[in-house]
Design an enzyme around this catalytic site. Structure first.
Site, PDB file in Angstrom:
ATOM      1  N   ASP A 111       0.626  -1.130   0.006  1.00  0.00           N
ATOM      2  CA  ASP A 111       0.104  -0.011   0.332  1.00  0.00           C
ATOM      3  C   ASP A 111       0.995   1.381   0.074  1.00  0.00           C
ATOM      4  OD1 ASP A 111      -3.025   1.036   0.279  1.00  0.00           O
ATOM      5  OD2 ASP A 111      -1.735   2.182   1.704  1.00  0.00           O
ATOM      6  N   ASN A 119      -2.219  12.867  -3.522  1.00  0.00           N
ATOM      7  CA  ASN A 119      -3.205  13.167  -4.641  1.00  0.00           C
ATOM      8  C   ASN A 119      -3.846  14.549  -4.186  1.00  0.00           C
ATOM      9  OD1 ASN A 119      -2.904  11.012  -6.456  1.00  0.00           O
ATOM     10  ND2 ASN A 119      -4.457   9.664  -5.391  1.00  0.00           N
ATOM     11  N   ASP A 128      -1.612   9.189 -10.879  1.00  0.00           N
ATOM     12  CA  ASP A 128      -1.592   8.070 -11.956  1.00  0.00           C
ATOM     13  C   ASP A 128      -0.160   8.014 -12.548  1.00  0.00           C
ATOM     14  OD1 ASP A 128      -4.175   7.859 -11.742  1.00  0.00           O
ATOM     15  OD2 ASP A 128      -4.582   9.137 -13.588  1.00  0.00           O
ATOM     16  N   GLU A 154      -4.408   2.280  -4.661  1.00  0.00           N
ATOM     17  CA  GLU A 154      -3.194   2.220  -4.463  1.00  0.00           C
ATOM     18  C   GLU A 154      -2.527   1.095  -3.624  1.00  0.00           C
ATOM     19  OE1 GLU A 154      -4.672   4.833  -0.613  1.00  0.00           O
ATOM     20  OE2 GLU A 154      -5.121   4.372  -2.695  1.00  0.00           O
TER      21      GLU A 154
END
Length: 245
Positions: A111, A119, A128, A154
Site C-alpha cells: 500500500d 493526490n 496516476d 493504491e
C-alpha cells in the site's frame, strides 16, 4: 486490416486448429472508441452479435476461438499489472497447485503510504504517473513466474510461489527500497519520494484458502502501517486487521 483501420495490434496464432486472436489496450474516451471499433471489426469478420464495453481503466483481451469471441478483462491499464479479477481467479489455483506439490506460496499486500494526501497536494494526474512508475518497477523487479496485481486504488498484491519467507522478505524489502528511490517528474518538477508499506503471509504445509491467506497479508500490512510505514512486516499469529491510511 484490423490494425490499419483501428490503430490497435492484432496477432493470430493457431492452437490445435483453434484460431486465437488477442488485441491491444487503450484508455479514456479514445480507448472506448478503439474497443468499440475492435468489436465492430470482429463482428464483420466472424459475425458476432452484441458489442460489449469495458471500463476505461482496464485492458481488454479479445480471444477468438473457433470463430467465437470472448472479452476477458485481466489487466489494469494504468499500471499494466493484472487486475483484481485475475487475482481472484488465479490465487486459489496457484495455492492449490503449491499445496499439491508441497511448495510454499507467499502473498504480499503493498500500500502506497499517505497516497490520498499526495493526490490532494499534487493532483490525481500526478498520482496516476506515480502508479504507472510503480507498476513498471514491479514488472521489472519480479520473477517471470510471480504475479503482480493492482488490488484496488493504491493497493497492490504480489504472489510468489516456491520461495521461502526469508527470501521473500529480502526481495520485497529490495522492492520497497527501489520504489523509495524512484525519481518521478511531473510538469518539469520532481515529485516527492513515495514509500510503500508491505504485509507478507505464507502458506506452507497447513491447509489454508486464498481468502484467509490474503487476510493474513492484509493484517501484516496494517501492522506495517502501525509500525511507522515504509517497511515490510511478516504475518504472525493473532494479528488483527484494521483499515489504515
Amino acid at each position: 486490416p484490423f490494425a490499419r483501420e483501428y490503430g490497435g495490434t492484432l496477432s493470430n496464432r493457431s492452437f490445435g486448429g483453434a484460431q486465437v486472436s488477442r488485441t491491444f489496450y487503450a484508455r479514456g474516451q479514445t480507448g472506448q472508441q478503439l474497443l468499440l471499433g475492435a468489436y465492430q471489426a470482429l463482428e464483420r469478420q466472424i459475425g458476432l452479435g452484441a458489442v460489449k464495453m469495458f471500463p476505461r481503466t482496464e485492458m481488454l483481451d479479445v480471444v477468438v476461438i473457433n470463430g467465437h469471441a470472448r472479452g476477458i478483462v485481466i489487466r489494469d491499464l494504468l499500471t499494466g499489472l493484472f487486475n483484481r479479477r485475475y487475482l481472484d481467479e488465479t490465487l486459489p489455483r496457484e495455492l492449490s497447485r503449491c499445496q499439491r506439490r508441497g511448495e510454499p506460496l507467499v502473498v504480499a499486500m503493498l500500500d502506497l503510504d499517505r497516497f490520498k494526501r499526495f493526490n490532494d497536494a499534487y493532483g490525481h494526474e500526478a498520482g496516476d504517473i506515480v502508479l504507472q512508475m510503480i507498476g513498471l518497477s514491479l514488472r521489472q523487479s519480479l520473477r517471470s513466474g510471480d504475479i503482480a496485481c493492482r488490488y484496488g486504488g493504491e493497493e497492490l498484491t504480489v504472489v510468489m510461489s516456491g520461495v521461502s519467507l526469508d527470501d521473500a522478505k529480502i526481495r520485497l524489502d529490495k522492492l520497497r527500497q527501489t520504489i523509495r528511490q524512484l525519481h518521478i517528474r511531473y510538469r518539469e518538477c520532481e515529485l516527492p519520494a513515495i514509500t510503500v508499506s508491505i504485509g507478507v503471509a505464507i502458506a506452507e504445509s497447513e491447509k489454508i484458502d486464498a481468502t484467509a491467506l490474503l487476510n493474513r497479508a492484509d493484517a501484516a500490512l496494517y501492522q506495517a502501517k502501525q509500525s511507522g510505514r515504509n517497511c515490510v512486516v511478516m504475518h504472525k499469529v493473532n494479528m488483527l486487521t484494521t483499515p489504515g491510511e
